[in-house]
Design a protein around this motif. Structure first.
Motif, PDB file in Angstrom:
ATOM      1  N   LYS A  30       0.806  -1.214   0.000  1.00 33.36           N
ATOM      2  CA  LYS A  30       0.000   0.000   0.000  1.00 33.36           C
ATOM      3  C   LYS A  30       0.846   1.274   0.000  1.00 33.36           C
ATOM      4  O   LYS A  30       0.302   2.360  -0.136  1.00 33.36           O
ATOM      5  CB  LYS A  30      -0.926   0.005   1.215  1.00 33.36           C
ATOM      6  N   SER A  31       2.134   1.131   0.193  1.00 35.29           N
ATOM      7  CA  SER A  31       3.022   2.284   0.219  1.00 35.29           C
ATOM      8  C   SER A  31       3.844   2.344  -1.054  1.00 35.29           C
ATOM      9  O   SER A  31       4.435   1.342  -1.469  1.00 35.29           O
ATOM     10  CB  SER A  31       3.956   2.200   1.436  1.00 35.29           C
ATOM     11  N   TYR A  49       3.692   7.863  -0.740  1.00 35.75           N
ATOM     12  CA  TYR A  49       2.253   7.782  -0.588  1.00 35.75           C
ATOM     13  C   TYR A  49       1.901   6.480   0.123  1.00 35.75           C
ATOM     14  O   TYR A  49       2.523   5.437  -0.118  1.00 35.75           O
ATOM     15  CB  TYR A  49       1.546   7.820  -1.943  1.00 35.75           C
ATOM     16  N   TYR A  50       0.930   6.591   0.998  1.00 36.23           N
ATOM     17  CA  TYR A  50       0.430   5.406   1.710  1.00 36.23           C
ATOM     18  C   TYR A  50      -1.069   5.529   1.815  1.00 36.23           C
ATOM     19  O   TYR A  50      -1.582   6.565   2.270  1.00 36.23           O
ATOM     20  CB  TYR A  50       1.051   5.291   3.105  1.00 36.23           C
ATOM     21  N   GLU A  51      -1.752   4.502   1.391  1.00 38.79           N
ATOM     22  CA  GLU A  51      -3.217   4.514   1.404  1.00 38.79           C
ATOM     23  C   GLU A  51      -3.758   5.786   0.745  1.00 38.79           C
ATOM     24  O   GLU A  51      -4.669   6.440   1.256  1.00 38.79           O
ATOM     25  CB  GLU A  51      -3.730   4.400   2.841  1.00 38.79           C
ATOM     26  N   LYS A  52      -3.142   6.151  -0.374  1.00 34.63           N
ATOM     27  CA  LYS A  52      -3.589   7.245  -1.237  1.00 34.63           C
ATOM     28  C   LYS A  52      -3.334   8.628  -0.640  1.00 34.63           C
ATOM     29  O   LYS A  52      -3.747   9.631  -1.226  1.00 34.63           O
ATOM     30  CB  LYS A  52      -5.065   7.089  -1.599  1.00 34.63           C
ATOM     31  N   GLU A  53      -2.630   8.679   0.481  1.00 39.22           N
ATOM     32  CA  GLU A  53      -2.316   9.972   1.073  1.00 39.22           C
ATOM     33  C   GLU A  53      -0.813  10.237   1.007  1.00 39.22           C
ATOM     34  O   GLU A  53      -0.008   9.322   1.221  1.00 39.22           O
ATOM     35  CB  GLU A  53      -2.779  10.018   2.529  1.00 39.22           C
ATOM     36  N   ARG A  55       2.559  11.020   2.369  1.00 41.14           N
ATOM     37  CA  ARG A  55       3.138  10.876   3.698  1.00 41.14           C
ATOM     38  C   ARG A  55       4.477  11.602   3.829  1.00 41.14           C
ATOM     39  O   ARG A  55       4.988  11.756   4.934  1.00 41.14           O
ATOM     40  CB  ARG A  55       3.350   9.394   4.030  1.00 41.14           C
ATOM     41  N   GLN A  68      -1.612   8.740  -5.809  1.00 44.72           N
ATOM     42  CA  GLN A  68      -1.798   7.301  -5.702  1.00 44.72           C
ATOM     43  C   GLN A  68      -3.266   6.995  -5.909  1.00 44.72           C
ATOM     44  O   GLN A  68      -4.141   7.681  -5.382  1.00 44.72           O
ATOM     45  CB  GLN A  68      -1.328   6.780  -4.339  1.00 44.72           C
ATOM     46  N   PRO A  70      -6.802   4.299  -6.125  1.00 45.31           N
ATOM     47  CA  PRO A  70      -7.402   3.307  -5.223  1.00 45.31           C
ATOM     48  C   PRO A  70      -6.784   1.923  -5.323  1.00 45.31           C
ATOM     49  O   PRO A  70      -6.816   1.158  -4.364  1.00 45.31           O
ATOM     50  CB  PRO A  70      -8.875   3.304  -5.657  1.00 45.31           C
ATOM     51  N   TYR A  72      -3.712   1.433  -5.588  1.00 44.83           N
ATOM     52  CA  TYR A  72      -2.371   1.662  -5.025  1.00 44.83           C
ATOM     53  C   TYR A  72      -1.299   1.929  -6.077  1.00 44.83           C
ATOM     54  O   TYR A  72      -0.148   2.170  -5.709  1.00 44.83           O
ATOM     55  CB  TYR A  72      -1.930   0.532  -4.095  1.00 44.83           C
ATOM     56  N   SER A  97       4.094   1.619   6.035  1.00 46.97           N
ATOM     57  CA  SER A  97       4.424   3.016   5.840  1.00 46.97           C
ATOM     58  C   SER A  97       5.671   3.398   6.605  1.00 46.97           C
ATOM     59  O   SER A  97       6.443   4.234   6.175  1.00 46.97           O
ATOM     60  CB  SER A  97       3.259   3.909   6.307  1.00 46.97           C
TER      61      SER A  97
END
Lengths: 114, 114
Positions: A30-31, A49-53, A55, A68, A70, A72, A97
């Motif tokens: 996911k990262s 990016y991690y879970e679309k956010e 970081r 990112q 959905p 991933y 992450s």
């Protein structure tokens, strides 16, 4: 199982143009992180990016952006290309992450700016 | 700024000998260190990692030593083989709260002589 895949593998652009690079992480990861590697140097962190956010962001100008999706996968965009943007752009994925665990790199997208 | 550096840009060893690659880091807050191997035209490949609460970690034919007193990291490769020829990077995580943001050194080119 497929590793981290990046496209395109090679591309040539001219100054002022825009480029989009794509990355598909390892299934389940996911990262996604992006690194720039100038010839003869070590990779330099651009984004994570991690879970679309987002970081984290390295010391790069606003011409660099990323996102990112959905599923991933991720895209790195660079606007108003400069000669100095010529480099190998590496994407890396990981399960986590935070620190710990292996960071898997793709083969990279080699960008040449003329 | 904080950076990871390498003592030697190149290292040549005879096949079968042991190799030692050194790395100095300057951020005393770094808590996680990784060694990567990068072959020509490929992305970096994870070799071994170590956390700051450890002094030594062993893998298959590789050992990483961490000396926090002098902020020094080394990679030992036993019975070096031709396939070990590559550029080796040390990397550190300088922000535990936002890991996956690694700072890489400039690399050491290891050449294994027949």
């Amino acid at each position: 199982d497929a590793g981290v895949t990046q496209s395109p593998t090679h591309l040539i652009k001219t100054r002022g143009q825009q480029v989009t690079l794509r990355c598909s992480p390892i299934s389940g990861h996911k990262s996604v992180s992006w690194y720039q590697q100038v010839l003869g140097q070590g990779p330099q962190f651009i984004f994570q990016y991690y879970e679309k956010e987002e970081r984290g962001r390295g010391n790069f100008p606003d011409r660099f952006s990323a996102r990112q999706f959905p599923n991933y996968s991720s895209e790195l965009n660079v606007n108003a290309l400069l000669l100095g943007d010529s480099a190998l752009y590496l994407c890396a994925s990981s399960l986590l992450s935070g620190a710990g665990g292996e960071l898997f790199f793709g083969e990279g997208s080699r960008l040449t700016v003329l | 700024g904080e950076s990871v550096g390498l003592h030697l840009p190149t290292l040549s060893v005879q096949e079968g000998d042991n190799s030692i690659i050194n790395c100095a880091y300057s951020n005393s807050a770094s808590d996680y260190f990784i060694w990567y191997k990068q072959e020509s035209g490929k992305g970096p490949q994870f070799i071994i990692d170590i956390r700051s609460n450890m002094d030594k970690r062993q893998g298959q034919r590789v050992t990483v030593l961490l000396n926090k007193t002098v902020k020094h990291l080394s990679l030992q490769i036993a019975a070096t083989q031709p396939g070990d020829s590559a550029v080796y990077f040390c990397a550190e995580n300088t922000d535990p709260g936002s890991a996956r943001q690694l700072t890489f050194g400039s690399g050491t080119q290891l050449t294994v002589l027949p």
